[in-house]
Scaffold this active site. Structure first.
Site, PDB file in Angstrom:
ATOM      1  N   HIS A 265      10.532 -40.465 -47.377  1.00 45.29           N
ATOM      2  CA  HIS A 265      10.216 -39.179 -47.998  1.00 45.29           C
ATOM      3  C   HIS A 265      11.222 -38.852 -49.118  1.00 45.29           C
ATOM      4  O   HIS A 265      10.833 -38.607 -50.264  1.00 45.29           O
ATOM      5  CB  HIS A 265      10.231 -38.088 -46.921  1.00 45.29           C
ATOM      6  CG  HIS A 265       9.877 -36.724 -47.412  1.00 45.29           C
ATOM      7  ND1 HIS A 265       8.610 -36.199 -47.312  1.00 45.29           N
ATOM      8  CD2 HIS A 265      10.623 -35.769 -48.033  1.00 45.29           C
ATOM      9  CE1 HIS A 265       8.590 -34.985 -47.848  1.00 45.29           C
ATOM     10  NE2 HIS A 265       9.809 -34.688 -48.286  1.00 45.29           N
ATOM     11  N   GLU A 266      12.498 -38.884 -48.770  1.00 47.74           N
ATOM     12  CA  GLU A 266      13.517 -38.509 -49.762  1.00 47.74           C
ATOM     13  C   GLU A 266      13.592 -39.534 -50.893  1.00 47.74           C
ATOM     14  O   GLU A 266      13.866 -39.182 -52.042  1.00 47.74           O
ATOM     15  CB  GLU A 266      14.884 -38.319 -49.101  1.00 47.74           C
ATOM     16  CG  GLU A 266      14.941 -37.247 -48.000  1.00 47.74           C
ATOM     17  CD  GLU A 266      14.416 -35.875 -48.421  1.00 47.74           C
ATOM     18  OE1 GLU A 266      14.459 -35.551 -49.627  1.00 47.74           O
ATOM     19  OE2 GLU A 266      13.945 -35.130 -47.535  1.00 47.74           O
ATOM     20  N   HIS A 269      11.075 -38.529 -53.395  1.00 50.88           N
ATOM     21  CA  HIS A 269      11.635 -37.485 -54.270  1.00 50.88           C
ATOM     22  C   HIS A 269      12.606 -38.126 -55.271  1.00 50.88           C
ATOM     23  O   HIS A 269      12.597 -37.811 -56.458  1.00 50.88           O
ATOM     24  CB  HIS A 269      12.411 -36.452 -53.443  1.00 50.88           C
ATOM     25  CG  HIS A 269      11.568 -35.436 -52.729  1.00 50.88           C
ATOM     26  ND1 HIS A 269      10.636 -34.643 -53.362  1.00 50.88           N
ATOM     27  CD2 HIS A 269      11.535 -35.060 -51.424  1.00 50.88           C
ATOM     28  CE1 HIS A 269      10.068 -33.828 -52.476  1.00 50.88           C
ATOM     29  NE2 HIS A 269      10.592 -34.057 -51.288  1.00 50.88           N
ATOM     30  N   GLU A 295       6.711 -32.670 -54.116  1.00 54.87           N
ATOM     31  CA  GLU A 295       6.351 -33.027 -52.741  1.00 54.87           C
ATOM     32  C   GLU A 295       5.272 -34.114 -52.721  1.00 54.87           C
ATOM     33  O   GLU A 295       5.210 -34.927 -51.795  1.00 54.87           O
ATOM     34  CB  GLU A 295       5.899 -31.761 -51.991  1.00 54.87           C
ATOM     35  CG  GLU A 295       5.839 -31.883 -50.492  1.00 54.87           C
ATOM     36  CD  GLU A 295       7.194 -32.078 -49.802  1.00 54.87           C
ATOM     37  OE1 GLU A 295       8.247 -32.041 -50.484  1.00 54.87           O
ATOM     38  OE2 GLU A 295       7.196 -32.286 -48.579  1.00 54.87           O
TER      39      GLU A 295
END
Ligand SMILES: [Zn+2]
Length: 501
Positions: A265-266, A269, A295
């Protein structure tokens, strides 16, 4: 003449961006390595920077430059210059409409509200938090009235996180999503089948987890020459310079997905930040778009890629070797099912990919009702529990696992929640568009090739920074206005695969 003015404006903005990146570095340090005793002085350092940044952002000189530049009719609004003037001007005007007294009062109130929220959650006592929440909502409404809105007061709040989005546009999309998700989740829960998720639990030593997470992040394209991975309590991604992006995670020795999926997830980003134009660092052409778009980048790598069967075709043998797990212990299909489990739960941050959006929809509906006055704070816990029962089939037995679970409202973040689901909707649309353009993504993932997808995102999303409003960018790239269908197709296909007879 105009170009001189634009140069001056850019110089001013670049200097402000330097201060903001210093602030980001201090905040990253605070969440990772700072010794506990240093917190008071760190708060002073941050307050000092905040006031320097604020005075630069509200510098009257800025208004003169922006007025002069925005009067020039020949500038293309989506050029570097046009977008810079449009975005900076809008932010300047919005900020300058907020009375200083109100800004101060909100800062004070939300800082106190967060402390009281921590206690109220610990004591499971909503009554303790209620007066603070009333105050936060009242002040956020005053702020919305001060900055103005066209249709709905709540729109002024969403606008802080998703510029130009309106409840009248997002509302029907989320209603449709809810109406299809509720029966979809019921299909899974009513199937009598349960995912073999025991295989996700075991003994996964932290140094080995860290090495594995690093190798996965690197394989999908996170550039460790321009970034880092460190440990924190609440994972986040922070960009502290054009070539310095910091991602963080936390490890659970007995449950691998916790760190692995937060790193995916990160890293999503982070790769977005790393794909922005570094020559425009800190200015709208080189800045990330709305929170929803941000997101979408994290969710796409976490869910569309990281929970797919081809992804695990490539990584599961590596994972088994890395943790010395026998390849006969479980099958690829079992593993893929385990990481795609659908199981309603009460806590948003622990929710699976399918039920997650229902948690968001509950909050989106309730905060609109609170802002419009249709719901009182006193009636909020009952309304929360009712909505959970209706959409997720579960009723919280105490407020600490219900209405008191999130920090957002105590921090004044009203209108923030829908950006999580917008991110999921955008991710699904973007992934379908990428598959249409590139073709054969499954085969590429199975062979460990992620560069074509990343390159597609760089070209279609990252390079545009803030040149276009988010929903225009998504519509343009995917050929469809933002909607719920692509996400439902994505989720439906998994429920069909794992939960239907
Ligand atoms: Zn995120």
């Amino acid at each position: 003449m105009l170009n001189n003015t634009f140069r001056r404006l850019c110089r001013h903005l670049r200097e402000t961006a330097r201060l903001q990146s210093i602030q980001a570095l201090l905040e990253w340090d605070q969440q990772t390595y700072m010794p506990a005793e240093a917190s008071d002085y760190r708060a002073e350092q941050l307050a000092c920077l905040t006031s320097m940044i604020h005075s630069r952002q509200t510098d009257p000189q800025l208004k003169d430059w922006l007025d002069e530049l925005s009067e020039s009719p020949q500038t293309d609004p989506h050029s570097d210059m046009g977008a810079t003037v449009r975005v900076v001007r809008r932010e300047f005007l919005k900020e300058s409409k907020k009375p200083a007294r109100l800004v101060e009062e909100l800062t004070r109130c939300t800082s106190l509200a967060q402390q009281i929220w921590i206690e109220a959650r610990k004591d499971n006592d909503f009554g303790k938090f209620a007066p603070m929440l009333e105050q936060v909502i009242k002040l956020r409404c005053e702020e919305a009235d001060a900055v103005g809105y066209v249709e709905d007061r709540y729109d002024a709040m969403i606008d802080d996180y998703e510029h130009d989005a309106r409840a009248s546009q997002i509302g029907p999309i989320l209603d449709n999503l809810r109406d299809e998700l509720v029966p979809l989740v019921q299909t899974a829960t009513g199937s009598g089948k349960s995912a073999p998720n025991g295989i996700l639990h075991g003994s996964f030593p932290i140094p080995q987890q860290e090495a594995f997470c690093r190798s996965v992040a690197s394989a999908i394209g996170f550039d460790f020459e321009r970034g880092r991975l460190d440990v924190t309590h609440h994972p986040f991604c922070s960009e502290v310079g054009p070539h310095d992006c910091r991602i963080t995670t936390r490890y659970d020795e007995h449950f691998l997905p916790s760190a692995l999926y937060s790193v995916l997830h990160e890293a999503g980003h982070g790769m977005y930040e790393q794909g922005l134009r570094s020559d425009w660092y800190g200015l709208p052409p080189g800045k990330s778009g709305s929170l929803g778009v941000h997101e979408s980048q994290s969710r796409l790598w976490e869910n569309q890629v990281g929970r797919s069967r081809p992804f695990w075709q490539h990584f599961l043998p590596r994972l088994q070797r890395h943790f010395a797990i026998s390849p006969h212990e479980f099958s690829l299909d079992d593993w893929v099912w385990a990481v795609n489990e659908v199981r309603p739960s009460l806590i948003r941050v622990e929710a699976d990919e399918t039920t997650y959006n229902l948690h968001i929809i509950v909050r989106f509906e309730l905060e609109q009702e609170l802002v419009s006055g249709r719901l009182t704070v006193a009636d909020l816990p009952a309304a929360w529990n009712e909505r959970y029962e209706k959409y997720l089939g579960l009723r919280p037995s105490k407020d600490s696992e219900g209405v008191l679970q999130d920090i957002h409202w105590s921090a004044g973040l009203i209108g923030y929640f829908p950006t999580y689901t917008l991110g999921n909707l955008y991710a699904a649309q973007l992934f379908e568009a990428a598959e249409k353009d590139l073709g054969g993504l499954d085969g590429q993932f199975a062979a460990g090739e992620f560069a074509p997808l990343l390159k597609w995102l760089r070209t279609n999303i990252h390079r545009h920074g803030q040149l276009y409003p988010s929903s225009d960018l998504i519509s343009h790239v995917t050929g469809q206005v933002p909607g719920h269908q692509a996400l439902i197709r994505h989720l439906q296909s998994k429920v069909d695969l794992f939960y239907r007879a």
